[in-house]
Structure formats: structure tokens, C-alpha cells
Design an enzyme around this catalytic site. Sequence first.
Site, PDB file in Angstrom:
ATOM      1  N   SER A 137      82.188  17.015 -44.846  1.00 16.69           N
ATOM      2  CA  SER A 137      81.824  17.306 -43.452  1.00 16.69           C
ATOM      3  C   SER A 137      83.045  17.666 -42.604  1.00 16.69           C
ATOM      4  O   SER A 137      82.898  18.026 -41.439  1.00 16.69           O
ATOM      5  CB  SER A 137      81.086  16.119 -42.831  1.00 16.69           C
ATOM      6  OG  SER A 137      81.845  14.929 -42.971  1.00 16.69           O
ATOM      7  N   HIS A 196      51.559  37.403 -13.275  1.00 15.83           N
ATOM      8  CA  HIS A 196      51.028  38.176 -14.419  1.00 15.83           C
ATOM      9  C   HIS A 196      51.767  39.515 -14.546  1.00 15.83           C
ATOM     10  O   HIS A 196      51.193  40.507 -14.971  1.00 15.83           O
ATOM     11  CB  HIS A 196      49.531  38.444 -14.289  1.00 15.83           C
ATOM     12  CG  HIS A 196      48.726  37.210 -14.040  1.00 15.83           C
ATOM     13  ND1 HIS A 196      48.139  36.482 -15.046  1.00 15.83           N
ATOM     14  CD2 HIS A 196      48.445  36.566 -12.874  1.00 15.83           C
ATOM     15  CE1 HIS A 196      47.504  35.435 -14.515  1.00 15.83           C
ATOM     16  NE2 HIS A 196      47.689  35.460 -13.209  1.00 15.83           N
ATOM     17  N   SER A 233      75.688  52.140 -25.052  1.00 20.01           N
ATOM     18  CA  SER A 233      75.011  52.503 -26.293  1.00 20.01           C
ATOM     19  C   SER A 233      75.913  53.454 -27.062  1.00 20.01           C
ATOM     20  O   SER A 233      76.580  54.304 -26.463  1.00 20.01           O
ATOM     21  CB  SER A 233      73.685  53.187 -25.959  1.00 20.01           C
ATOM     22  OG  SER A 233      73.292  54.022 -27.024  1.00 20.01           O
ATOM     23  N   LYS A 282      73.126  54.868 -20.990  1.00 16.82           N
ATOM     24  CA  LYS A 282      72.595  53.509 -20.979  1.00 16.82           C
ATOM     25  C   LYS A 282      73.576  52.449 -20.512  1.00 16.82           C
ATOM     26  O   LYS A 282      74.766  52.535 -20.730  1.00 16.82           O
ATOM     27  CB  LYS A 282      72.073  53.144 -22.379  1.00 16.82           C
ATOM     28  CG  LYS A 282      70.799  53.904 -22.687  1.00 16.82           C
ATOM     29  CD  LYS A 282      70.139  53.410 -23.924  1.00 16.82           C
ATOM     30  CE  LYS A 282      69.529  52.050 -23.712  1.00 16.82           C
ATOM     31  NZ  LYS A 282      69.128  51.461 -24.980  1.00 16.82           N
ATOM     32  N   ASN A 329      73.379  48.581 -21.115  1.00 13.37           N
ATOM     33  CA  ASN A 329      72.548  47.572 -21.784  1.00 13.37           C
ATOM     34  C   ASN A 329      72.866  46.161 -21.290  1.00 13.37           C
ATOM     35  O   ASN A 329      74.035  45.802 -21.144  1.00 13.37           O
ATOM     36  CB  ASN A 329      72.757  47.627 -23.298  1.00 13.37           C
ATOM     37  CG  ASN A 329      72.170  48.900 -23.902  1.00 13.37           C
ATOM     38  OD1 ASN A 329      71.260  49.496 -23.323  1.00 13.37           O
ATOM     39  ND2 ASN A 329      72.702  49.313 -25.033  1.00 13.37           N
ATOM     40  N   GLU A 379      70.280  39.491 -22.757  1.00 16.14           N
ATOM     41  CA  GLU A 379      69.378  39.472 -23.922  1.00 16.14           C
ATOM     42  C   GLU A 379      69.762  38.362 -24.905  1.00 16.14           C
ATOM     43  O   GLU A 379      68.907  37.660 -25.449  1.00 16.14           O
ATOM     44  CB  GLU A 379      69.379  40.834 -24.615  1.00 16.14           C
ATOM     45  CG  GLU A 379      68.627  41.869 -23.804  1.00 16.14           C
ATOM     46  CD  GLU A 379      68.808  43.283 -24.350  1.00 16.14           C
ATOM     47  OE1 GLU A 379      67.843  44.042 -24.301  1.00 16.14           O
ATOM     48  OE2 GLU A 379      69.917  43.623 -24.805  1.00 16.14           O
TER      49      GLU A 379
HETATM   50  N1  ARG Z   1      80.525  12.196 -42.747  1.00 17.05           N
HETATM   51  C1  ARG Z   1      79.624  11.113 -42.564  1.00 17.05           C
HETATM   52  C2  ARG Z   1      78.622  11.439 -41.428  1.00 17.05           C
HETATM   53  O1  ARG Z   1      78.906  12.282 -40.696  1.00 17.05           O
HETATM   54  C3  ARG Z   1      80.349   9.874 -42.220  1.00 17.05           C
HETATM   55  C4  ARG Z   1      79.634   8.629 -42.586  1.00 17.05           C
HETATM   56  C5  ARG Z   1      79.641   8.499 -44.057  1.00 17.05           C
HETATM   57  N2  ARG Z   1      79.105   7.258 -44.446  1.00 17.05           N
HETATM   58  C6  ARG Z   1      78.912   6.967 -45.724  1.00 17.05           C
HETATM   59  N3  ARG Z   1      78.404   5.831 -45.979  1.00 17.05           N
HETATM   60  N4  ARG Z   1      79.189   7.849 -46.644  1.00 17.05           N
HETATM   61  O2  ARG Z   1      77.580  10.865 -41.305  1.00 17.05           O
END
Ligand code: ARG
Length: 469
Positions: free
Chosen positions: A34, A166, A287, A293, A295, A300
Site C-alpha cells: 500500500s 423543465h 477544438s 469553438k 469548449n 464538463e
Molecule cells: N496497509 C494496511 C492498511 O492500510 C495497514 C494495516 C495492516 N494491518 C495488518 N494487520 N496487516 O490497512
Amino acid sequence: MTPNESDHEVRESRLWGGRVSTGPAPALDRLNRSLPFDHRLGPFEIEIDRAWVDELARVGAIAESEARQLQLGLDAVERRLEAGEPACEPDEDIHSLIERWLEEEVGVSASQVRLGRSRNDVVATGGRMWARDYAMRSDLLVAELQDALLQVAENEGGIPFPLYSHMQPAQPTRAANWLLSHFWALDRGRSRLADAVARASELPLGAAAGAGTGIDVDRQRLAVRLGFDTAGPNSLDAVGSRDWAAELLWAWTMIAIDLSRLAEDLVLYSSAEFGLLRFADEWTTGSSLMPQKRNPDGAELARAAGGSMLGLLTGLLSTLKGLPSGYQKDLQEDKRALFAAYDRLAGVLEVLAGTVSSMRLHHDRALASIDASVLASDLAESLAEGGLPFREAHEVVGRLVAKAEDLGVALADLDDEQVRSIEPGLVGSWETRFDREAALQRRGAIGGSSREAVGRQLSEARKRLSERP
Ligand code: ARG
């Protein structure tokens, strides 16, 4: 470096190397990682670590001298984060990265920082702190757009402006009333942000993996230190709940959906057909084929953002549905949704504020779009005020409108004979019946279109904008 190239080194950077004999398969490692997004929690995690280290020392779980050394180490890690030192492999997440860097600064005692706690309570704490901070940032951006809307309303909002219902020209109003309709929707969005922040303000730290920490810390004290209202009352709930994330995401999505309606108005009203306003050059795009144009790309994309954010919200809610209690890795996904939502919303708010504050209203076109037929309901009401039951008044005016349409003339241009054939009582006063300003001034009740009603609304809005923190 991939995990298998140097298993030993990678194992060292993991927080859970002891239980397993090899590192994870590369595919699992990639999916699990992560760090590419949760590095955004870095500054919050440093704050959490500082508070935790102090608390550990206060209750005697680590020595004062060790705590001091850890605090210095955390200062150094913070500087490295601020300097933008790349957060990348081999670390799995921001927690592993910070501990690895801390170890580089202070040696093996770095791991004391996670004594009595788990990534489960830390990530939930950091997430809530991020949510609070970014809810406030988004609130400021919303306020800037509100200010832009209000300034245009204050400067030229007195001009008559068509009200569509409407998508048909319906009645006359003033430009300020249209602009402020979006102001008030955003004002409610800001209350929702404040609610989301208030509910996110329960501290998970000290819930550890979900059963509670074994160290005798004072969670209430930690809560105060980290700016939370209180410590979460249940350790499973503290690590496993993400309703605070869903609530903030909903508040943001609702704002984005309100913005999509402002954006749609801007797209329509700036089109050649409506011609009610014109964007400044820097807020339009061209455009590649059609040189004429202009735009409205920004508006949008702002219109589209409500849809993409609704997707993020739906995704998060679906992820939460049916999860067993306590922490599960599914919860890691909350951050992807929140971060993406904030980025999108912030971009849209900035563009809309720039577009609105530099746009020009076309007074002539606005006036011209309020022709006599737009005053038909005023005519019916004035007949009813003169004693004709409203149902009959409505029918009479309906017949006059149909007659004008049949003859191919504007309603106000019917001659005496034509008016007499439907309602003799109107002959003589016919031309004077189509006064836009008089029609606007009739609407004096709260929230209406008279000069005074709009004036009151403008000061109310200005006051609200200055009152909100
Ligand atoms: N990267 C994990 C999250 O965002 C952190 C917590 C991980 N916990 C674990 N028991 N592996 O949730």
C-alpha cells in the site's frame, strides 16, 4: 529490486518476518503493497509515533532516554519525508517505511515505537487524522467557490435572469438568485463536512490489533494530544470501522453532485443558444478542428466528477458490506477511495472557482430571454388579484398565449381586437401588463426575486461565509 532478488534485505524491511520462511510471491507482494498510496499518511503517522513514544515513557514501558532518542530519530524521519526522499520498495507500507528509516537513525530500538500497538490501530488513527485535515482543506476550497459565486452575485446579480423549469423558460428572477442557489447547496455541503469530521473524532490508537493494548496507556490523554474528542469506546470497532471514511466520502460526493449541477448550468448558459454568460479565455479550451469553438472542458469535467466520485463511494460501501468484525485487509482500500476523491474534488473546485469569478454575464441576452410569455403567470395572478378565480385566470391567459402562438406574434403584440376576443377586461391595459421589473418586484417574500429580497439574501450569504471557520 523485486522481493526475490534479495530476500534477506526485504525480510528486514518487513514488520512480520519471523513467522514465514520466505518473502511473499512477487504477485502477492505487489497486490499487498500500500506504500504507493498510503505514503500520504506519513506526516500523521509521525505525530502518532511521537505521542505514542511519550506515552510509553510516561507509563514506564520504555526508558526516558530511549524515548528522547526515538523522538530525535522521528524528527530526522520527518525531515526525510518532507524532503521528498522516495518512498518506494522494499517497504510494504508507510508504517514499515517509517520504522526502517527510524532504524537507520537510531538503530534497533526503533521497533520500540510499535510496542503495544498494531498497524491496525495506527492506520485507522492516521486515516482519521488525514480525513479531518483534508475535510478542512476541502472546506476551504468550497468556501473559495462560494466567495466567487457571491462576488458575481453582489456585482451584477441584480439583472433580470430567466428561471427555467423543465428546461422551459418559466418565470423571471435575478441572476443573484440563480448564483446563490448554488451557494446555499455548497453551504449545506460544508455542514456535512463538519459532521463527518465530528464523527471521525474518536481515537482508535490503543485498540492495538483489536483486543486492546497490553500496555497501561491513557487513551483519553492520547486522544487529547492527537486532537481527537475522545478515545473510541470499543477496540474491535476502533480498528474495524470505516463508516467515518464512507461518511466523508459521501459528503464529498454530495458536494461533487451539487457541483455537477452548477457545471451543467455553466455549460448550457455559456452555449451559443443560451448566450447568458461567457467564460474568460483562460477557462475555455479550443477544438483541434473547428476554429470557432470555445469548449467548456473544465465545467464538463466538473459535471463528470460527481459520477466518478459516486463510483468511489459505491466501491467503498460495497467493500465494507459483509466484512467480519475487527480489522481485515479489505480495509486498506479505504485510502485509495478517499485520496482519489479528494484529488478529484479539489481539482474541480479550483477550476469552478476560477471559471465563475472570471465569467461575464450577458445582460442583454438575459433580458431578451424574459419575453412577455415568461410573464404569463404574473398576468394570471394579477387577474386573480382583480377578482377572477385563479383557475379561470389561468385559462384566459392560456388562451391568449395560444392565440399569439397561432398568429405567430409575441404575446405582448396581440392587438386590442385579439385581446378583446378572449378577455375584454384586459383591453386598454394590455401593454402595461408586461413590465419585467414590476414582475420581479412582486416577489418580495423571503428567498424571492425583488431587489429587497435578493439584497437580504446577499447579506445573509455574506454573513454565513464570514461566520464559518
Ligand atoms: N496497509 C494496511 C492498511 O492500510 C495497514 C494495516 C495492516 N494491518 C495488518 N494487520 N496487516 O490497512
